[in-house]
Structure formats: structure tokens, C-alpha cells
Design an enzyme around this catalytic site. Sequence first.
Site, mmCIF file in Angstrom:
data_model
loop_
_atom_site.group_PDB
_atom_site.id
_atom_site.type_symbol
_atom_site.label_atom_id
_atom_site.label_comp_id
_atom_site.label_asym_id
_atom_site.label_seq_id
_atom_site.Cartn_x
_atom_site.Cartn_y
_atom_site.Cartn_z
ATOM 1 N N ARG A 78 -13.365 14.865 7.179
ATOM 2 C CA ARG A 78 -14.148 15.229 5.981
ATOM 3 C C ARG A 78 -15.593 15.515 6.374
ATOM 4 N NH1 ARG A 78 -12.249 10.073 3.417
ATOM 5 N NH2 ARG A 78 -10.119 10.482 2.726
ATOM 6 N N ARG A 106 -2.461 -1.876 -3.624
ATOM 7 C CA ARG A 106 -3.665 -1.071 -3.463
ATOM 8 C C ARG A 106 -3.553 0.127 -4.393
ATOM 9 N NH1 ARG A 106 -5.903 2.204 1.801
ATOM 10 N NH2 ARG A 106 -7.865 2.740 0.814
ATOM 11 N N GLY A 143 -12.251 0.809 12.019
ATOM 12 C CA GLY A 143 -11.833 1.101 13.397
ATOM 13 C C GLY A 143 -13.005 1.401 14.322
ATOM 14 N N ARG A 161 -12.314 8.136 19.480
ATOM 15 C CA ARG A 161 -12.153 7.847 20.915
ATOM 16 C C ARG A 161 -12.137 9.134 21.733
ATOM 17 N NH1 ARG A 161 -7.559 3.594 19.572
ATOM 18 N NH2 ARG A 161 -7.399 5.202 17.991
ATOM 19 N N GLU A 194 -8.379 -5.582 4.426
ATOM 20 C CA GLU A 194 -8.185 -5.166 3.031
ATOM 21 C C GLU A 194 -6.931 -5.805 2.427
ATOM 22 O OE1 GLU A 194 -9.071 -1.105 4.678
ATOM 23 O OE2 GLU A 194 -9.521 -0.709 2.585
ATOM 24 N N ASN A 252 -11.547 6.255 10.029
ATOM 25 C CA ASN A 252 -11.185 7.651 9.910
ATOM 26 C C ASN A 252 -11.921 8.240 8.695
ATOM 27 O OD1 ASN A 252 -9.905 9.907 10.652
ATOM 28 N ND2 ASN A 252 -7.918 9.313 9.822
ATOM 29 N N ASN A 285 0.867 -1.175 0.000
ATOM 30 C CA ASN A 285 0.000 0.000 0.000
ATOM 31 C C ASN A 285 0.903 1.224 0.000
ATOM 32 O OD1 ASN A 285 -1.764 2.078 0.457
ATOM 33 N ND2 ASN A 285 -2.830 1.107 2.168
ATOM 34 N N ASP A 291 -10.218 11.945 16.041
ATOM 35 C CA ASP A 291 -10.237 10.578 16.579
ATOM 36 C C ASP A 291 -11.502 10.341 17.392
ATOM 37 O OD1 ASP A 291 -9.678 8.280 18.385
ATOM 38 O OD2 ASP A 291 -7.766 8.343 17.300
ATOM 39 N N LYS A 329 3.145 0.849 3.238
ATOM 40 C CA LYS A 329 2.808 -0.236 4.172
ATOM 41 C C LYS A 329 2.863 -1.548 3.413
ATOM 42 C CE LYS A 329 -0.702 2.527 6.384
ATOM 43 N NZ LYS A 329 -2.105 2.708 6.223
ATOM 44 N N HIS A 357 -13.182 2.555 -0.729
ATOM 45 C CA HIS A 357 -13.216 1.483 0.284
ATOM 46 C C HIS A 357 -13.749 0.177 -0.317
ATOM 47 C CE1 HIS A 357 -13.801 4.587 3.763
ATOM 48 N NE2 HIS A 357 -12.530 4.255 3.673
ATOM 49 N N GLY A 408 -16.430 0.893 13.537
ATOM 50 C CA GLY A 408 -17.425 -0.189 13.434
ATOM 51 C C GLY A 408 -17.022 -1.421 14.231
HETATM 52 P P1 ADP Z 1 -8.515 4.403 8.710
HETATM 53 O O1 ADP Z 1 -9.708 4.887 7.949
HETATM 54 O O2 ADP Z 1 -7.423 5.426 8.856
HETATM 55 O O3 ADP Z 1 -8.053 3.021 8.313
HETATM 56 P P2 ADP Z 1 -9.465 3.071 11.078
HETATM 57 O O4 ADP Z 1 -10.347 2.122 10.357
HETATM 58 O O5 ADP Z 1 -8.260 2.539 11.767
HETATM 59 O O6 ADP Z 1 -9.049 4.302 10.183
HETATM 60 O O7 ADP Z 1 -10.376 3.829 12.147
HETATM 61 C C1 ADP Z 1 -9.893 4.864 12.940
HETATM 62 C C2 ADP Z 1 -11.008 5.315 13.861
HETATM 63 O O8 ADP Z 1 -11.409 4.202 14.676
HETATM 64 C C3 ADP Z 1 -10.602 6.434 14.796
HETATM 65 O O9 ADP Z 1 -11.599 7.421 14.797
HETATM 66 C C4 ADP Z 1 -10.553 5.738 16.145
HETATM 67 O O10 ADP Z 1 -10.899 6.606 17.184
HETATM 68 C C5 ADP Z 1 -11.577 4.650 16.003
HETATM 69 N N1 ADP Z 1 -11.308 3.590 16.971
HETATM 70 C C6 ADP Z 1 -10.310 2.696 16.961
HETATM 71 N N2 ADP Z 1 -10.364 1.922 18.071
HETATM 72 C C7 ADP Z 1 -11.425 2.352 18.800
HETATM 73 C C8 ADP Z 1 -12.015 1.998 20.047
HETATM 74 N N3 ADP Z 1 -11.520 1.027 20.774
HETATM 75 N N4 ADP Z 1 -13.098 2.672 20.441
HETATM 76 C C9 ADP Z 1 -13.605 3.670 19.710
HETATM 77 N N5 ADP Z 1 -13.098 4.063 18.541
HETATM 78 C C10 ADP Z 1 -12.029 3.423 18.083
#
Ligand code: ADP
Length: 377
Positions: free
Chosen positions: A222, A72, A311, A265, A364, A192, A13, A263, A20, A161, A313
Site C-alpha cells: 500500500r 476478529r 513483524g 527482509r 492480537e 505487512n 480470524n 517483504d 485462522k 490494527h 517492529g
Molecule cells: P502482517 O501485517 O501480514 O501480520 P507481519 O506483522 O507478520 O505482517 O509482518 C510482516 C513483515 O515483517 C514482512 O515485511 C517481513 O519481511 C517482516 N519481517 C518478519 N521477520 C523479519 C525479520 N527477521 N527481519 C526483518 N523483517 C522481518
Amino acid sequence: MKKKEIRKVLVVNSGSSSLKYQLFDMRREERLAKGLVERIGCGGPANHAEALEKVVADLGDAAKDIDAVGHRVLHGAEEFADSVVVTKSVMAKLDRLVKFGPLHMPANLGGIKACERIFKGVPNVAVFDTAFHQTMPDCAAMYAIDPKYYKKYGIRKYGFHGTSHKFITMEAAKFLKKPLSKVNLVTCHLGNGSSLAAVKNGECVDTTMGLTPLAGLVMGTRCGDIDAAAVLSIMETEKKTPAEMDTLLNKKSGLLALAGSSDCRDICSKAEKGDKAAELALEMLAYRTALYIGAYNTVVGGADAIVMTGGIGENSTEVRERIVSRLGALGIKLDKAANKKRGITAVISSKGSKIPVVVLPTNEELMIARDAARLLG
Ligand code: ADP
């Protein structure tokens, strides 16, 4: 091309400043190695070829006997409705698609060119973020503007995606014990960047991202859906250039603009402490996701399952609860105890729900490796 057994697949990627990689043994779909090379062109390796040399050095003996490299690639436009083995003529077509992703495509193609040089004779397979969505009917894919813009510049909805949506579609069909060609789903990739796909009979019939990944859901940075006239109004009032608007909408909007962090979280913990802006941001995210789940359930003629990944979901019990609690009209109720599970496959809706909500971890990289093995093996 002669078919052979594809055992070892390297997945690359290649982004604008990072590369990556993951190495798979496809006999058992086992990951042998993974890593990341950063700061390409800004302090680290000068270019993608140098980055790849570092990967080969990091892999050591594991870099021997690689049967295929899967890449990718952001955009396949209407040229590629499936992954493809890279040949000279494919490369020429890919070069013409750079306009669809001026930031990412040169890096993606740089990765392919570097692999052609470093892994001599090893086939490269391009796997597109857009390919899975090429089955969308025109009524979903076209914008209601003068069709000359589609004809001249390819302005339409493409969706992104796709590799993740395809992976969880295949996994969900297995999980539901339904043939892929008969499964109807709403797949939610919430990370994200976030997008939903409407999947009918195993094929994508609509998705929330558009010409670019800016459209649809509320994301980390976004804005997702917005009235185009609002964009024009800000541009005109603040005398912003298209490039400045692009940064504003792609990098300085979404959760970041609404509540001070991209983020999820951070936003959840702020909301828990009573931060009103964070609370509203989460409600906006959940509202718009639920809105599209309802719409896409209609589009697929009734879903066999709502699938969540990414992340957020896979991990955010908080956001999942906020989304699922809005799906009562579909006969869906949350199982609060089941929703505590994180990062694993789980049904989080209650037993009596009309449509199950299934959490499925995406992969992926494995999907890219599978496609490489499928096309070459
Ligand atoms: P990307 O689109 O960069 O691949 P990810 O699929 O890794 O991103 O998702 C990142 C998001 O997932 C961030 O907003 C992060 O806060 C959220 N996230 C990851 N772990 C947790 C968790 N344990 N609880 C809540 N949100 C989380």
C-alpha cells in the site's frame, strides 16, 4: 446475560479465503492450539461453515467445553467503540456495516454465523480492528471536505490494527509500571500493513490509517499517504476505473512498487547489496514513520515511550535503526547492542534517551480472547 468463569476461548480470524484460529486456556493465558484452513471457496472448503467443521475435527477433544468464541471483525464504524457480545440485534447492526469492508466483513460475519451453528449455545464476541480508535477527537478524525459526505456515508478516519495497538498499550503500561489511564505513547505496528497510534492517558487520540487501511505509512503493497489529486491524475490519464485504482494503490504500491518485493527482509538484503531502489524504499519507510512519531509525540503532549511491534517492529534491526536514527530531535539515541534483540520485549534506546523506545511483541489473538473473557466472565 449470566456471568460465568470463562476458561476456554477459541479465537477465529475469518478472512475471505482463509480461517485462522487459536485456542486459549484463559486461566494462565496459555495457547492450547493454533491452525489455519486455507483456500475457502477456491479448492478447499466451500464456505466458512465447512472450514469451521475442519477446525473442530482438527481440534478433536480440545473442541469440547469451549466457553466463548472471539472473532476478529474488520469494521465497527461508530457503532462499536468496544468489543461486543453478539446478539440478534448486534448481528443486524453488523450486517449494515458490510459497506465499510465489502471484502472482509462478509467473511468475518460468515465466521460468526458458522460458530453460532456449530458451537450451539456458546457465546460469540466480536472484536473490531477499529474500536480502539473510536476515542479520537473530531479534529483528528474528520476530513476537510463537505461534512455532508460524513453525514450521508460515514466518510471519516476510523483507523485499523486497533486490537494490536490496544494490546501493546496495555503491555507497555505494565512494562513502564504506569496506570493505563496515565500512560502516553506512540505505538508503531509495523508489519505487512503498518500504522501508528497516538495514545494519551491510555486512549487513542490519532492514528495513521483512515477510512480504510490505505492511508499513512509506506507499507508492503500500500502507498500510504498520497495527494488525492495524484490519484485523480493517474485515473484520468490512464483511464482507470475506481476498482483498478483500488488494486493499484492497495496491492501494487508500497515496497513492492518501489523495489520489487513486499517483504521487508528482501528489501533489506537488496539494499545491503547496494540496490538503490531498495535503499530509497527503506529510507521512505523510515522517514515517514519518524515523521509521524514526531507528530504524535506532540499530539500526546510528550510520550512516556515509543513502542514498536509487528513483524518489522519486532524483528527488523535494520529498519528500527533507520527510524530511531531520525529521532535525535526528541532526545532519543539508539542502543546498537540492544537493537540486535529480536522478537522479545526490549528497550532499544540508550540509557540517556529522553524517551525510551520499547520493542513489545504483539498478540492480537490473545487480546481478542481477553476481551471475550472480560465481557462474559
Ligand atoms: P502482517 O501485517 O501480514 O501480520 P507481519 O506483522 O507478520 O505482517 O509482518 C510482516 C513483515 O515483517 C514482512 O515485511 C517481513 O519481511 C517482516 N519481517 C518478519 N521477520 C523479519 C525479520 N527477521 N527481519 C526483518 N523483517 C522481518
